[in-house]
Design an enzyme around this catalytic site. Structure first.
Site, short mmCIF file in Angstrom:
data_model
loop_
_atom_site.label_atom_id
_atom_site.label_comp_id
_atom_site.label_asym_id
_atom_site.label_seq_id
_atom_site.Cartn_x
_atom_site.Cartn_y
_atom_site.Cartn_z
N GLY A 177 40.92 16.72 42.96
CA GLY A 177 39.41 16.39 43.10
C GLY A 177 38.86 17.77 43.18
O GLY A 177 37.40 17.53 43.38
N ALA A 178 39.24 18.90 43.32
CA ALA A 178 38.63 19.98 43.63
C ALA A 178 38.25 20.77 42.53
O ALA A 178 37.84 21.84 42.19
CB ALA A 178 39.44 20.76 44.78
N GLU A 181 33.97 27.71 29.82
CA GLU A 181 33.99 26.21 30.31
C GLU A 181 33.63 25.10 29.04
O GLU A 181 32.37 25.73 28.51
CB GLU A 181 33.10 26.15 31.70
CG GLU A 181 33.66 25.18 32.51
CD GLU A 181 35.12 25.78 33.07
OE1 GLU A 181 35.82 25.35 32.88
OE2 GLU A 181 34.91 26.41 33.98
N SER A 210 45.96 17.45 38.10
CA SER A 210 46.65 16.67 37.23
C SER A 210 47.52 17.18 36.02
O SER A 210 48.70 17.03 35.81
CB SER A 210 45.67 15.66 36.47
OG SER A 210 44.63 16.49 35.79
N THR A 261 34.79 24.53 26.53
CA THR A 261 34.87 25.14 25.03
C THR A 261 36.16 24.79 24.41
O THR A 261 36.52 24.91 23.35
CB THR A 261 34.98 26.74 25.12
OG1 THR A 261 35.86 27.14 25.90
CG2 THR A 261 33.64 27.29 25.45
N ASP A 262 37.24 24.39 25.26
CA ASP A 262 38.63 24.28 24.83
C ASP A 262 38.90 22.97 24.01
O ASP A 262 40.26 23.02 23.55
CB ASP A 262 39.36 23.99 25.99
CG ASP A 262 39.32 23.20 27.04
OD1 ASP A 262 38.67 22.18 26.94
OD2 ASP A 262 40.34 22.83 27.63
N ASP A 313 43.96 23.42 30.54
CA ASP A 313 44.57 23.40 31.94
C ASP A 313 46.13 23.28 31.94
O ASP A 313 46.90 24.11 32.55
CB ASP A 313 44.18 22.14 32.84
CG ASP A 313 42.63 22.03 32.90
OD1 ASP A 313 41.88 23.15 32.81
OD2 ASP A 313 42.46 20.82 32.91
N SER A 328 42.94 21.45 38.71
CA SER A 328 43.76 20.82 37.57
C SER A 328 44.99 20.30 38.27
O SER A 328 46.17 20.70 38.01
CB SER A 328 44.24 21.83 36.53
OG SER A 328 43.30 21.70 35.62
N SER A 380 55.40 10.42 46.70
CA SER A 380 54.50 11.61 46.90
C SER A 380 54.19 11.38 48.33
O SER A 380 53.70 10.47 48.89
CB SER A 380 53.58 11.67 46.01
OG SER A 380 52.36 12.37 46.61
C1 GLA Z 1 38.65 19.91 32.42
C2 GLA Z 1 39.57 19.71 31.26
C3 GLA Z 1 39.81 21.05 30.60
C4 GLA Z 1 38.49 21.85 30.16
C5 GLA Z 1 37.58 21.76 31.51
C6 GLA Z 1 36.31 22.36 31.20
O1 GLA Z 1 39.20 20.88 33.21
O2 GLA Z 1 40.72 19.29 31.70
O3 GLA Z 1 40.47 20.83 29.13
O4 GLA Z 1 37.62 21.01 29.24
O5 GLA Z 1 37.43 20.44 32.23
O6 GLA Z 1 36.30 23.77 30.50
#
Ligand code: GLA
Length: 381
Positions: free
Chosen positions: A122-123, A38, A128, A40-41, A172, A126, A71
Site C-alpha cells: 500500500g506504499a 507516471e 503486487s 504513461t505505461d 512495475d 509495487s 505468508s
Molecule cells: C501503478 C501501475 C503501473 C503504472 C503506475 C502509474 O503502479 O501498476 O502500471 O501505471 O501505477 O505510473
C-alpha cells in the site's frame, strides 16, 4: 555468488520451521520506485523506474495435490489448484500468486511455499508486481519453462488485469525483472523488452517518503483514468497517446474536458522523462527539481491522481535540506513520494520533512532510504 537479502534467508528458515522439511527452490523479486513517467505505461509512453532493495521472497517445493502458500504478513494462506486456479472466494493477496499460475498457462505444478517480504504493502512500491514476479520466476525455475523475461512481465500484467481487476500497465513487472543495481531503467513501453539502464549519481540517495495513507478509491479511479486515456486516444485517432502531439491535444474539439486533461498529462509527461534523464546524467540539480515538480503538478491538476497528503509531502520534502527534487510515485491516491536527496544529508532531510508533513497532516510519515537493485531471480537450493 549472490548475497541473499535478509527476507530470503528468513523465508527459507521459516519454510523449514512450518513445513518440517527444507525447501528445494527459492525466488526473490524487488519492488520499484518510479522516478518520472507516471501513468504513461498503458499508453505506450516512457517510464523511468528503479528496482529497489526491498523484496518479496518465497521458498518452495513441489506439493502433491494442491498449492498452499503461507505468508508472515498475511493471516490467511493462499490455497489453490495451480492447474486450474479460481479467482473468487480467496484472500485478496493470494490472487497475485494463483493469478500468476493462471497467466503462465495451464499445467503449473502445485507448490508448498512460504513468503516473506520487507516491501510495505500500500506504499506505492509495487509489492503486487514483486509478488507476481517472484512466483513467475519460481515456477519458471522449478519447471524449467522457457519463458523470457518480457513474456513473464506480460503474464504478471495479465494476472493483475484479469485476476485482480486492476488495469495496470507494464512498468512495475518490467522494473522488478530487469532491475540493475545502482541504475534506473529508461523503458519505452512500446518496446518494454529492452530497458536502458542509466546510472544514478553516486552522491544522491533515493528516499521513499510514505504518506501512510491509501485512499480506497485507488483501483477504481485507476481503471477510470486508463479508460479516459484510451477514449482520448480514440478521439484523437492515434494508436496511443504516445503518438499524439501537444498541438493535437490542445486543438482537438473531439475530447471532453477530462479526456483533454488526461491526454495533456500523458503527452507532456513523455517529454519530461527525456528531459529528466538528461538532467540526471548532467547532475543538473535545478533541472532535476524542475522536471520532478512539473510532473507532480501535472499529475495533480491534469491527471488528478494526487491527494492532500501527497501534496503535503511534496511541499514538506521540497523545502528540506539536501533535496534535489520530489514527486509522487506510482499510481497515486496516497502511497509514497520519491525524493532525490544528497547522501550526506539524509538524516537532516528526514527530520525536516517529517516535522513539516506532521504539522500539515497530523500524521507521522515513514521514510525508506533505498538503493537501486538487481531484478528478480530464482534458483534451486
Ligand atoms: C501503478 C501501475 C503501473 C503504472 C503506475 C502509474 O503502479 O501498476 O502500471 O501505471 O501505477 O505510473
Amino acid at each position: 555468488m549472490r548475497t541473499f537479502p535478509p527476507v530470503l534467508t528468513k523465508a527459507i528458515a521459516e519454510f523449514e520451521r512450518r513445513y518440517g522439511q527444507p525447501p528445494t527452490h527459492y525466488a526473490v523479486a524487488p519492488g520499484r520506485v518510479n522516478l518520472i513517467g507516471e501513468h504513461t505505461d498503458y499508453q505506450g509512453g516512457f517510464v523511468f523506474p528503479a528496482a529497489i532493495d526491498k523484496y518479496v521472497a518465497v521458498a518452495a517445493r513441489v506439493a502433491p495435490e494442491m498449492s498452499v502458500v503461507s505468508s508472515s504478513v498475511e493471516p490467511e494462506p493462499a490455497v489453490f489448484f495451480a492447474s486450474n486456479p479460481k479467482k473468487d472466494g480467496i484472500p485478496a493477496w493470494s490472487r497475485y500468486v494463483s493469478g500468476m499460475a493462471w497467466a503462465m498457462g495451464p499445467g503449473r505444478v502445485d507448490i508448498q511455499g512460504h513468503v516473506e517480504s520487507d516491501l510495505p504493502v500500500g506504499a506505492g512500491l509495487s509489492s503486487s508486481a514483486a509478488m507476481e514476479m517472484a512466483f513467475g520466476c519460481l515456477w519458471r525455475e522449478m519447471e524449467g519453462l522457457l519463458i523470457s523475461n518480457p513474456a513473464l512481465a506480460l503474464a504478471g500484467q495479465r494476472a493483475e488485469n484479469e485476476f485482480v481487476g486492476v488495469q495496470c500497465g507494464i512498468m512495475d513487472q518490467t522494473a522488478s525483472l530487469f532491475g540493475v543495481a545502482d541504475h534506473a531503467l529508461l523503458i519505452d513501453t512500446e518496446n518494454p523488452s529492452a530497458p536502458t539502464p542509466i546510472p544514478l549519481p553516486e552522491d544522491v540517495a533515493l528516499v521513499v517518503c510514505d504518506t501512510r495513507v491509501k485512499h480506497s478509491l485507488g483501483s477504481s479511479a485507476y481503471n477510470e483514468r486508463r479508460a479516459e486515456a484510451e477514449s482520448a486516444a480514440r478521439k484523437l485517432m492515434v494508436p496511443s497517446l504516445r503518438r499524439a502531439t501537444l498541438l493535437q491535444v490542445e486543438s482537438s474539439q473531439a475530447m471532453n474536458e477530462k479526456e483533454q486533461m488526461r491526454a495533456r498529462h500523458i503527452v507532456t509527461e513523455n517529454s519530461r522523462v527525456e528531459s529528466f534523464v538528461q538532467a540526471l546524467k548532467a547532475k543538473d540539480r535545478d533541472a532535476v527539481r524542475h522536471w520532478m515538480r512539473a510532473s507532480h503538478q501535472s499529475l495533480r491538476t491534469q491527471f488528478e491522481v494526487s491527494c492532500f497528503e501527497l501534496d503535503a509531502m511534496v511541499d514538506a520534502a521540497e523545502h528540506s535540506v539536501g533535496c534535489w527534487g520530489v514527486r509522487m510515485t506510482g499510481g497515486g491516491f496516497g502511497g509514497s513520494c520519491i525524493a532525490l536527496v544528497d547522501r550526506d544529508k539524509i538524516s537532516g532531510f528526514v527530520k525536516q520533512t517529517e516535522a513539516a508533513y506532521f504539522s500539515a497532516t497530523a500524521r507521522y510519515p515513514l521514510f525508506h532510504s533505498v538503493s537501486a537493485a538487481d531484478g528478480a531471480y530464482a534458483a534451486a537450493l
